[in-house]
Motif scaffolding. Structure first.
Motif, mmCIF file in Angstrom:
data_model
loop_
_atom_site.group_PDB
_atom_site.id
_atom_site.type_symbol
_atom_site.label_atom_id
_atom_site.label_comp_id
_atom_site.label_asym_id
_atom_site.label_seq_id
_atom_site.Cartn_x
_atom_site.Cartn_y
_atom_site.Cartn_z
ATOM 1 N N CYS A 26 0.839 -1.204 0.000
ATOM 2 C CA CYS A 26 0.000 0.000 0.000
ATOM 3 C C CYS A 26 0.868 1.244 0.000
ATOM 4 O O CYS A 26 0.729 2.111 -0.866
ATOM 5 C CB CYS A 26 -0.910 0.015 1.231
ATOM 6 S SG CYS A 26 -1.867 -1.470 1.400
ATOM 7 N N LEU A 29 2.960 1.649 -3.217
ATOM 8 C CA LEU A 29 2.284 2.282 -4.350
ATOM 9 C C LEU A 29 2.087 3.774 -4.107
ATOM 10 O O LEU A 29 2.144 4.576 -5.025
ATOM 11 C CB LEU A 29 0.940 1.619 -4.593
ATOM 12 C CG LEU A 29 1.020 0.196 -5.107
ATOM 13 C CD1 LEU A 29 -0.340 -0.454 -5.088
ATOM 14 C CD2 LEU A 29 1.580 0.187 -6.508
ATOM 15 N N PRO A 177 -1.796 2.675 -22.367
ATOM 16 C CA PRO A 177 -3.241 2.701 -22.634
ATOM 17 C C PRO A 177 -3.968 3.399 -21.495
ATOM 18 O O PRO A 177 -3.626 3.160 -20.329
ATOM 19 C CB PRO A 177 -3.622 1.224 -22.685
ATOM 20 C CG PRO A 177 -2.367 0.493 -22.904
ATOM 21 C CD PRO A 177 -1.240 1.352 -22.465
ATOM 22 N N PRO A 178 -4.939 4.275 -21.796
ATOM 23 C CA PRO A 178 -5.552 5.105 -20.752
ATOM 24 C C PRO A 178 -6.033 4.315 -19.551
ATOM 25 O O PRO A 178 -5.817 4.733 -18.409
ATOM 26 C CB PRO A 178 -6.731 5.757 -21.466
ATOM 27 C CG PRO A 178 -6.484 5.592 -22.898
ATOM 28 C CD PRO A 178 -5.490 4.527 -23.125
ATOM 29 N N ALA A 179 -6.664 3.153 -19.793
ATOM 30 C CA ALA A 179 -7.241 2.418 -18.672
ATOM 31 C C ALA A 179 -6.175 1.808 -17.775
ATOM 32 O O ALA A 179 -6.452 1.414 -16.654
ATOM 33 C CB ALA A 179 -8.164 1.324 -19.187
ATOM 34 N N LEU A 180 -4.957 1.703 -18.285
ATOM 35 C CA LEU A 180 -3.895 1.096 -17.472
ATOM 36 C C LEU A 180 -3.081 2.136 -16.733
ATOM 37 O O LEU A 180 -2.255 1.813 -15.903
ATOM 38 C CB LEU A 180 -2.950 0.299 -18.370
ATOM 39 C CG LEU A 180 -3.243 -1.177 -18.520
ATOM 40 C CD1 LEU A 180 -2.242 -1.798 -19.457
ATOM 41 C CD2 LEU A 180 -3.187 -1.881 -17.181
ATOM 42 N N ARG A 181 -3.288 3.417 -17.067
ATOM 43 C CA ARG A 181 -2.457 4.483 -16.505
ATOM 44 C C ARG A 181 -2.458 4.467 -14.979
ATOM 45 O O ARG A 181 -3.490 4.205 -14.364
ATOM 46 C CB ARG A 181 -2.968 5.828 -16.983
ATOM 47 C CG ARG A 181 -2.034 6.450 -17.981
ATOM 48 C CD ARG A 181 -2.617 7.740 -18.500
ATOM 49 N NE ARG A 181 -2.687 7.671 -19.949
ATOM 50 C CZ ARG A 181 -3.504 8.418 -20.676
ATOM 51 N NH1 ARG A 181 -4.337 9.237 -20.101
ATOM 52 N NH2 ARG A 181 -3.492 8.309 -21.979
ATOM 53 N N GLY A 182 -1.329 4.766 -14.405
ATOM 54 C CA GLY A 182 -1.260 4.845 -12.943
ATOM 55 C C GLY A 182 -1.154 3.468 -12.312
ATOM 56 O O GLY A 182 -0.139 2.789 -12.424
ATOM 57 N N LEU A 183 -2.234 3.050 -11.701
ATOM 58 C CA LEU A 183 -2.209 1.826 -10.906
ATOM 59 C C LEU A 183 -1.903 0.572 -11.730
ATOM 60 O O LEU A 183 -1.021 -0.209 -11.385
ATOM 61 C CB LEU A 183 -3.561 1.692 -10.208
ATOM 62 C CG LEU A 183 -3.632 0.634 -9.134
ATOM 63 C CD1 LEU A 183 -2.601 0.934 -8.077
ATOM 64 C CD2 LEU A 183 -5.014 0.618 -8.526
ATOM 65 N N GLY A 184 -2.637 0.403 -12.833
ATOM 66 C CA GLY A 184 -2.532 -0.842 -13.595
ATOM 67 C C GLY A 184 -1.120 -1.114 -14.054
ATOM 68 O O GLY A 184 -0.563 -2.195 -13.816
ATOM 69 N N PHE A 187 1.289 -2.059 -11.318
ATOM 70 C CA PHE A 187 1.152 -3.466 -10.934
ATOM 71 C C PHE A 187 1.912 -4.369 -11.892
ATOM 72 O O PHE A 187 2.623 -5.263 -11.486
ATOM 73 C CB PHE A 187 -0.335 -3.858 -10.951
ATOM 74 C CG PHE A 187 -1.000 -3.702 -9.640
ATOM 75 C CD1 PHE A 187 -1.158 -2.457 -9.084
ATOM 76 C CD2 PHE A 187 -1.480 -4.802 -8.947
ATOM 77 C CE1 PHE A 187 -1.776 -2.303 -7.875
ATOM 78 C CE2 PHE A 187 -2.096 -4.653 -7.727
ATOM 79 C CZ PHE A 187 -2.249 -3.410 -7.201
ATOM 80 N N MET A 188 1.722 -4.109 -13.187
ATOM 81 C CA MET A 188 2.367 -4.980 -14.175
ATOM 82 C C MET A 188 3.879 -4.906 -14.050
ATOM 83 O O MET A 188 4.569 -5.927 -14.081
ATOM 84 C CB MET A 188 1.945 -4.571 -15.576
ATOM 85 C CG MET A 188 0.534 -4.997 -15.863
ATOM 86 S SD MET A 188 0.279 -5.174 -17.602
ATOM 87 C CE MET A 188 -1.351 -5.870 -17.598
ATOM 88 N N THR A 190 5.613 -4.081 -11.438
ATOM 89 C CA THR A 190 6.037 -4.764 -10.217
ATOM 90 C C THR A 190 6.055 -6.276 -10.440
ATOM 91 O O THR A 190 6.967 -6.973 -9.991
ATOM 92 C CB THR A 190 5.102 -4.416 -9.058
ATOM 93 O OG1 THR A 190 4.954 -3.011 -8.995
ATOM 94 C CG2 THR A 190 5.645 -4.921 -7.756
ATOM 95 N N GLY A 191 5.044 -6.772 -11.146
ATOM 96 C CA GLY A 191 5.007 -8.201 -11.442
ATOM 97 C C GLY A 191 6.218 -8.625 -12.249
ATOM 98 O O GLY A 191 6.868 -9.630 -11.943
ATOM 99 N N LEU A 192 6.556 -7.841 -13.279
ATOM 100 C CA LEU A 192 7.717 -8.188 -14.109
ATOM 101 C C LEU A 192 9.004 -8.131 -13.298
ATOM 102 O O LEU A 192 9.878 -9.001 -13.427
ATOM 103 C CB LEU A 192 7.803 -7.234 -15.309
ATOM 104 C CG LEU A 192 6.641 -7.366 -16.297
ATOM 105 C CD1 LEU A 192 6.774 -6.349 -17.405
ATOM 106 C CD2 LEU A 192 6.597 -8.763 -16.873
#
Lengths: 205, 218
Positions: A26, A29, A177-184, A187-188, A190-192
């Motif tokens: 938390c 981020l 992509p707009p919907a992924l901006r910021g949080l999304g 996350f990706m 961090t996963g990578l």
């Protein structure tokens, strides 16, 4: 000595708090928008972890474990208080965070105002309590080992936060992509990074 | 003060909103960004995820009600410690119950039951909601947020267990469907911890594409 260094390196890279266990996500981020705030909170987390893990280790081995109270009186050999560990650990952590807050406010006012709301929230940062609980679960043999683990975990957290903050600063210039901006996208990434950190798992210490 | 107001129905529109909003437009994980810490490490299989969600719902609803009952008595300066003590007590109870009745799951969850204490959702909702609202509203808010946290957990663990292990709730779905004979292989990568983050990112992507108002500006 070598054993301590092993635990230290292991808790930075192999058992990294963020990439292996996702603890403290938390605040990770929340503060990773710029390197500066990331650095500040990272240092505070390292400091609090280095203090609370050994203190909770003493609490665990001298008071809470089964038969740990024997040093007080032989008749306490059967007493097992380990169910109280959550509440004791969190009390120690809350007190320590209060202390750190006061020290930082006195000696580094600039850092204090930069950290703002996040400093008191370290008390509810999962990585701090997680550090103490992992210490309990892994049952380290000496207080030195527990300290090395706490310090290493803190450094690992700091490293992770700095890395993601640097990436996010650069990310402002890329077309996400707009919907992924910021949080999304965070996350990706961090996963990578987590997958990259998994390559350390092969190292046997 | 509350007596003078006309009494509100138990399930008025506003109260139903408290239950429903967290499911989508105000989801604790994908919108409020709370409680990710414990959400990801335990989603390899459905069973621990379900047990974890139930524990969080119970702790959250009760903690919200208790702090809401005490909200006029807690001095502002020490409220975080009071909240932590309330939550920690509830988590100890849940932990003991889990150890007594589902010992194997409790072992799998290991430190993550204890970490419910510092789960940001619980502290966040107490701070943001139950310190300023009546017990019944806080109860609904706790159930709503806990359930939507559980929803994300269950969706993530559904995909991870199905694609990574070929089972659902330990029932061998893929084997029963006979896909292995057709040359299907489990994707072992889904079992690795980082994949949980990527699955959550995909959920966020899907949700924000459907609800454009949630897209972040800069």
């Amino acid at each position: 000595m070598q054993e301590l260094i092993n635990i230290f390196v292991k808790s930075i890279f192999i058992d990294n708090m963020i990439f292996a266990y996702f603890l403290g996500m938390c605040s990770y981020l929340a503060v990773s928008k710029t390197v500066k705030t990331g650095m500040g909170l990272g240092l505070a987390v390292t400091f609090v972890l280095t203090i609370t893990v050994p203190v909770n280790y003493l609490l665990q081995t001298k008071i809470l474990d089964k038969g740990a109270l024997q040093w007080l009186d032989p008749s306490f050999a059967e007493v097992d208080l380990s169910f109280l560990s959550f509440i004791m650990f969190i009390a120690v952590i809350a007190a320590m965070v209060q202390l750190v807050e006061m020290v930082v406010e006195k000696f580094a006012p600039a850092l204090y105002s930069a950290l703002g709301i996040f400093l008191p929230l370290i008390a509810v940062n999962c990585s701090i309590l997680g550090g103490s609980l992992f210490m309990q679960e892994r049952a380290y043999a000496t207080i030195g080992q527990a300290t090395a683990f706490g310090f290493g975990s803190g450094i690992g957290w700091l490293l992770a936060v700095l890395a993601i903050a640097a990436i996010r600063e650069r990310l402002k210039y890329s077309h996400v992509p707009p919907a992924l901006r910021g949080l999304g996208i965070t996350f990706m990434i961090t996963g990578l990074m987590g997958i990259a950190f998994m390559s350390f798992m092969g190292i046997k210490l | 003060m509350e007596m003078s107001k006309p009494k509100e129905a138990l399930f008025s529109k506003k109260n139903r909103g408290l239950l429903k909003d967290p499911m989508n437009v105000n989801n604790p994980i994908t919108v409020q960004v709370l409680g990710i810490c414990s959400a990801l490490a335990i989603t390899v299989k459905l069973k621990p995820a379900i047990v974890m969600s139930l524990s969080v719902i119970v702790v959250m609803a009760l903690a919200n009600v208790i702090t809401s009952l005490m909200r006029n008595m807690i001095p502002n300066r020490i409220r975080i410690i009071v909240q932590l003590v309330v939550v920690a007590t509830l988590v100890i109870l849940v932990d003991q119950v889990l150890k007594a009745f589902v010992y194997d799951v409790s072992k799998q969850l290991s430190v993550f039951v204890g970490l419910i204490i510092t789960n940001c959702i619980i502290m966040g909702r107490i701070e943001a909601f139950s310190l300023g609202n009546s017990p019944w509203k806080s109860f609904l808010d706790g159930i709503g947020n806990g359930a939507s946290y559980g929803l994300i957990l269950i969706v993530v663990s559904f995909f991870r267990e199905l694609l990574g292990n070929g089972t659902l709730y330990d029932y061998p779905v893929v084997e029963k469907l006979g896909l292995y004979e057709l040359g299907y292989h489990n994707n072992g990568m889904m079992l690795l911890p980082p994949m949980a983050l990527i699955v959550v990112a995909l959920i966020i992507w899907w949700q924000r594409s459907k609800t454009p108002s949630l897209i972040e500006k800069d």
